[in-house]
Design an enzyme around this catalytic site. Structure first.
Site, short mmCIF file in Angstrom:
data_model
loop_
_atom_site.label_atom_id
_atom_site.label_comp_id
_atom_site.label_asym_id
_atom_site.label_seq_id
_atom_site.Cartn_x
_atom_site.Cartn_y
_atom_site.Cartn_z
N GLU A 117 -7.10 -58.93 -53.78
CA GLU A 117 -6.99 -57.06 -53.44
C GLU A 117 -7.46 -56.73 -52.77
O GLU A 117 -8.72 -56.35 -51.69
CB GLU A 117 -7.56 -56.72 -55.23
N LYS A 132 -20.25 -42.14 -67.58
CA LYS A 132 -20.65 -42.31 -66.33
C LYS A 132 -19.78 -42.96 -65.21
O LYS A 132 -18.85 -43.81 -64.59
CB LYS A 132 -21.22 -43.85 -66.07
N GLU A 184 -11.30 -53.75 -67.97
CA GLU A 184 -9.90 -53.49 -66.85
C GLU A 184 -9.79 -53.22 -65.79
O GLU A 184 -11.02 -52.59 -65.28
CB GLU A 184 -9.15 -52.42 -67.17
N CYS A 228 -5.09 -50.02 -59.10
CA CYS A 228 -5.59 -51.41 -59.59
C CYS A 228 -3.44 -52.22 -59.90
O CYS A 228 -3.72 -53.57 -60.25
CB CYS A 228 -6.15 -51.92 -61.21
P1 NAD Z 1 -16.69 -50.75 -59.16
O1 NAD Z 1 -16.29 -51.80 -60.17
O2 NAD Z 1 -17.41 -51.15 -57.70
O3 NAD Z 1 -16.90 -49.89 -59.64
C1 NAD Z 1 -16.79 -49.23 -60.48
C2 NAD Z 1 -17.29 -47.89 -61.80
O4 NAD Z 1 -18.27 -48.81 -61.99
C3 NAD Z 1 -18.54 -47.24 -61.31
O5 NAD Z 1 -18.74 -46.46 -62.00
C4 NAD Z 1 -19.78 -47.63 -60.23
O6 NAD Z 1 -20.78 -47.28 -60.17
C5 NAD Z 1 -19.78 -49.02 -61.94
N1 NAD Z 1 -20.00 -50.07 -61.79
C6 NAD Z 1 -20.57 -51.30 -60.03
N2 NAD Z 1 -20.98 -51.94 -60.15
C7 NAD Z 1 -21.62 -52.26 -62.09
C8 NAD Z 1 -22.23 -52.96 -62.31
N3 NAD Z 1 -22.78 -53.81 -62.38
N4 NAD Z 1 -22.75 -52.32 -63.90
C9 NAD Z 1 -22.01 -51.43 -64.55
N5 NAD Z 1 -21.60 -50.52 -63.58
C10 NAD Z 1 -21.27 -50.57 -62.73
O7 NAD Z 1 -15.29 -50.39 -58.44
P2 NAD Z 1 -15.07 -49.53 -57.48
O8 NAD Z 1 -14.70 -49.76 -55.89
O9 NAD Z 1 -14.97 -47.68 -58.00
O10 NAD Z 1 -12.87 -49.46 -57.53
C11 NAD Z 1 -12.49 -49.95 -57.37
C12 NAD Z 1 -11.66 -51.13 -58.15
O11 NAD Z 1 -11.95 -51.20 -59.81
C13 NAD Z 1 -10.83 -52.16 -57.77
O12 NAD Z 1 -11.01 -53.73 -58.32
C14 NAD Z 1 -9.55 -51.70 -58.79
O13 NAD Z 1 -8.30 -52.78 -59.13
C15 NAD Z 1 -10.10 -51.47 -60.70
N6 NAD Z 1 -9.36 -50.93 -61.39
C16 NAD Z 1 -9.04 -51.68 -62.15
C17 NAD Z 1 -8.33 -50.57 -63.30
C18 NAD Z 1 -7.54 -51.57 -64.30
O14 NAD Z 1 -7.36 -50.41 -64.91
N7 NAD Z 1 -7.35 -52.48 -64.24
C19 NAD Z 1 -7.61 -49.02 -62.84
C20 NAD Z 1 -8.70 -48.71 -61.22
C21 NAD Z 1 -9.79 -49.77 -60.50
#
Ligand code: NAD
Length: 482
Positions: free
Chosen positions: A386, A180, A254, A288
Site C-alpha cells: 500500500e 483517540k 479496518e 484505504c
Molecule cells: P496508523 O496505523 O499508524 O495510525 C492510525 C491510528 O492508530 C492513529 O490514531 C495512531 O495514533 C494509532 N496507532 C498507531 N499504532 C497504534 C498501536 N500500536 N496501538 C494503538 N493505536 C495505534 O495509520 P496511519 O498511517 O495514521 O493511517 C494510514 C493507514 O490507515 C493506511 O494503511 C490505511 O490503509 C489505513 N486506513 C484504513 C481504513 C479502512 O477503513 N480500512 C481507512 C482509513 C485508513
C-alpha cells in the site's frame, strides 16, 4: 492567520485540564506553517476518560438504559450541532490533511450527521428483544445489548467520517466511547466535542483524548474497555489484535488495502471518468479502499493506459481550500518521503507515463504529482504494498479469468471495482473477486451496507445494520414453559 489552540480536553462531559503540559502541534501540509495546538493526552487522561465512560455506561439509569428513541433524540441534537459546525469542520480537515474542500464537505461535514440519523433509525426500527418459542419447552428471550465501553482509534486520512463509522453506531446501541484521534488531525475533534457539549450529550458518553500510538496502545489495553474499534495501518491493527486476543477483548479492524480496478474489454472509461477518479485517486490517494492496481485487457491496453494518463495529467493540483483543487498535498513530509520512495521503486518496476515528481511551481507543501506506471507486474513491490499516495499501477491481462486471478493475488481484500458496459456481467465478475466490498462502474461507501475487509485488510464490518451489531452482544433469557 491566527492559530487554533485548545488548552483543555473533553472528558466526562466537561472541558478539563490535561494532566501533562505536553502539546500536539499541527502543521498545514499546504503551507508547512503551524496552524494550531492541543493538549497531548497522557495515560492519566486516558484513565479519567475511561472512568467517565465506564461510570456513564454502568449507571443503571444512564445512557445504556435509555429507550432507543430517547437516545435518538439526543443524537439528533448532536447531528444538528455537527451540521452547524459542518463548514468549519470541513475547512479544518482540509487544512490539516490536505483533503480537497469539496470532498471534505461530503466526507467530514455531511457524512457524520447522516450516520447519526441512520443509526438512530436502525436502532429504532428493529426490536432489541425477540421471543423465540423453544424446542425443549419454554421460550427464549433473545436481546441485543450494548457491548459496553468502546475505545475508538482513528487515522488522519478521513478523521471525522471514520470516527463516526464508530461513534454513531456505538452511541445508538447504548455504548459509551473514548475516541483517540490521530496526531495529524486533532483540531477537528475539538469541534466534535463542542457539538457534543452543545447537544447535551450526558457526561462520559463521549470523551476525546488526543495522542499518538502509545496513548492508543494504553487505550486498547485499558482494563475499563470492553470493545476496541480501530481504523489504520495493518501493522498497528496486528499489534492491537494481539493485545485484544490476550485480553479476550472484542475488536473490529479496518486496515490497509491494495484494491484492483478490473477494466473489462467492453468498458467505456471515458464516459465514467469522474467515477474512475473517485475510485482511484480520491483524497490525494490517501484512502484505504482506493483501486491502485488497474487491470487492463491487452486487447485495449494502449488506449486504457492513455485514458488513465490523461486523467492524471488533467487534475488540478493545489491548495485544498480552493474548490477547483482535485489533488492537494500529502499529509506530512514523512508521508511524501514514503510515497517518493515507492515512485523511485516504480521507475525500476514499470514504465512511468505521467507524474513521478513534485509539481512545478508549488515550492511549499507536501505535494506529489498524480503518477501512473504502466506495464507493471502484479509481483512488483508497487503492486503488492500500500503506497497511500496518488500512484497507480497498470497491469495488463489476457482474459477475464486471468484478471480475476490477478485481482485476488494480493495480501489485501478491501475494495475493488469492475468497469463494463454490461452491468450484470460486471456483477458476475465482482462476485468472483475476494474482497469485502466491490463496485460496478463506481465505488461508494453506501451507509446501508456493510463495509470492511478480509485478509490483511482487517476483520469485522462497519456501516449497515452489521455496523450496529458490532457494538451489541446477544443475551438470552430462558423462560420456563407456561
Ligand atoms: P496508523 O496505523 O499508524 O495510525 C492510525 C491510528 O492508530 C492513529 O490514531 C495512531 O495514533 C494509532 N496507532 C498507531 N499504532 C497504534 C498501536 N500500536 N496501538 C494503538 N493505536 C495505534 O495509520 P496511519 O498511517 O495514521 O493511517 C494510514 C493507514 O490507515 C493506511 O494503511 C490505511 O490503509 C489505513 N486506513 C484504513 C481504513 C479502512 O477503513 N480500512 C481507512 C482509513 C485508513
Amino acid at each position: 492567520m491566527p492559530t487554533i489552540d485548545y488548552r483543555q480536553l473533553y472528558i466526562g462531559g466537561h472541558w478539563t485540564d490535561p494532566t501533562t503540559a505536553a502539546t500536539i502541534d499541527v502543521h498545514s501540509p499546504t503551507t508547512e506553517q503551524l496552524i494550531g495546538s492541543v493538549p497531548r493526552g497522557g495515560e492519566a487522561d486516558v484513565d479519567a476518560a475511561v472512568a467517565a465512560a465506564r461510570a456513564a455506561f454502568d449507571d443503571p439509569d444512564g445512557w445504556a438504559s435509555w429507550h432507543p428513541k430517547q437516545r435518538g433524540e439526543t443524537l439528533e441534537q448532536f447531528a444538528a450541532e455537527l451540521e452547524a459546525r459542518g463548514g468549519e469542520t470541513a475547512a479544518r480537515v482540509a487544512m490539516q490533511n490536505g483533503m480537497p474542500i469539496w470532498l471534505a464537505q461530503r466526507f467530514e461535514s455531511i457524512f457524520p450527521p447522516l450516520l447519526l440519523r441512520y443509526y438512530s433509525d436502525v436502532m429504532n426500527s428493529v426490536p432489541v428483544e425477540e421471543e423465540r418459542p423453544g424446542m425443549l419447552g419454554g421460550t427464549a428471550l433473545v436481546s441485543r445489548q450494548p457491548v459496553g465501553v468502546v475505545g475508538a482509534i482513528v487515522p488522519w486520512n478521513v478523521p471525522q467520517g471514520i470516527a463516526f463509522l464508530k461513534v454513531a453506531p456505538a452511541l445508538a446501541a447504548g455504548c459509551t466511547v473514548v475516541l483517540k484521534p490521530a496526531e495529524e488531525t486533532v483540531l477537528d475533534s475539538f469541534l466534535m466535542a463542542e457539538a457534543a457539549v452543545a447537544a447535551g450529550l450526558p457526561p462520559g458518553v463521549l470523551n476525546v483524548v488526543p495522542g499518538g500510538r502509545d496513548l492508543g496502545a494504553a487505550l486498547v489495553s485499558h482494563p475499563g474497555i470492553d470493545k476496541v474499534s480501530f481504523t489504520g495501518s495493518t501493522a498497528a491493527g496486528r499489534a492491537i489484535a494481539e493485545t485484544c486476543g490476550r485480553l479476550l477483548r472484542s475488536v473490529t479492524l479496518e486496515l490497509g488495502g491494495k484494491s484492483a480496478a478490473i477494466v473489462l474489454d467492453d468498458a467505456d472509461l471515458g464516459a465514467s471518468i469522474e467515477a474512475f477518479f473517485g475510485a482511484t485517486l480520491l483524497n490525494n490517494g490517501q484512502i484505504c479502499w482506493l483501486n491502485t492496481r488497474i487491470l487492463a485487457p491487452r486487447s485495449r491496453y494502449t488506449e486504457i493506459v492513455d485514458t488513465i494518463t490523461d486523467l492524471a495529467r488533467s487534475l488540478t493540483i493545489g491548495d485544498p481550500l480552493d474548490p477547483e483543487t482535485k489533488i492537494g498535498p500529502l499529509v506530512s513530509s514523512q508521508q511524501r518521503e514514503r510515497v517518493e520512495g515507492y515512485i523511485a521503486k516504480g521507475k525500476q518496476e514499470g514504465r512511468l507515463t505521467t507524474g513521478g515528481s513534485r509539481p512545478p511551481g508549488l515550492d511549499q507543501g507536501w505535494f506529489v504529482e498524480p503518477t501512473v506506471f504502466a506495464d507493471v507486474d502484479n509481483n512488483a513491490t508497487i503492486s503488492r504494498e500500500e503506497i497511500f499516495g496518488p500512484v497507480l499501477s497498470v497491469i495488463p491481462y489476457g482474459d477475464e479469468s486471468e484478471a480475476i486471478a490477478i485481482a485476488n493475488d494480493s495480501d489485501y481484500g478491501l475494495g475493488g471495482t469492475v468497469w463494463s458496459s454490461d452491468i450484470e456481467h460486471a456483477a458476475d465478475v465482482a462476485r468472483k473477486v475476494r474482497s469485502g466490498t466491490i463496485g460496478v462502474n463506481h465505488y461508494v461507501n453506501e451507509p446501508v451496507a456493510p463495509f470492511g475487509g478480509i485478509k490483511d485488510s482487517g476483520m469485522g464490518r462497519e456501516l449497515g445494520p452489521e455496523g450496529l451489531h458490532a457494538f451489541q452482544i446477544h443475551k438470552t433469557i430462558y423462560l420456563p414453559p407456561a
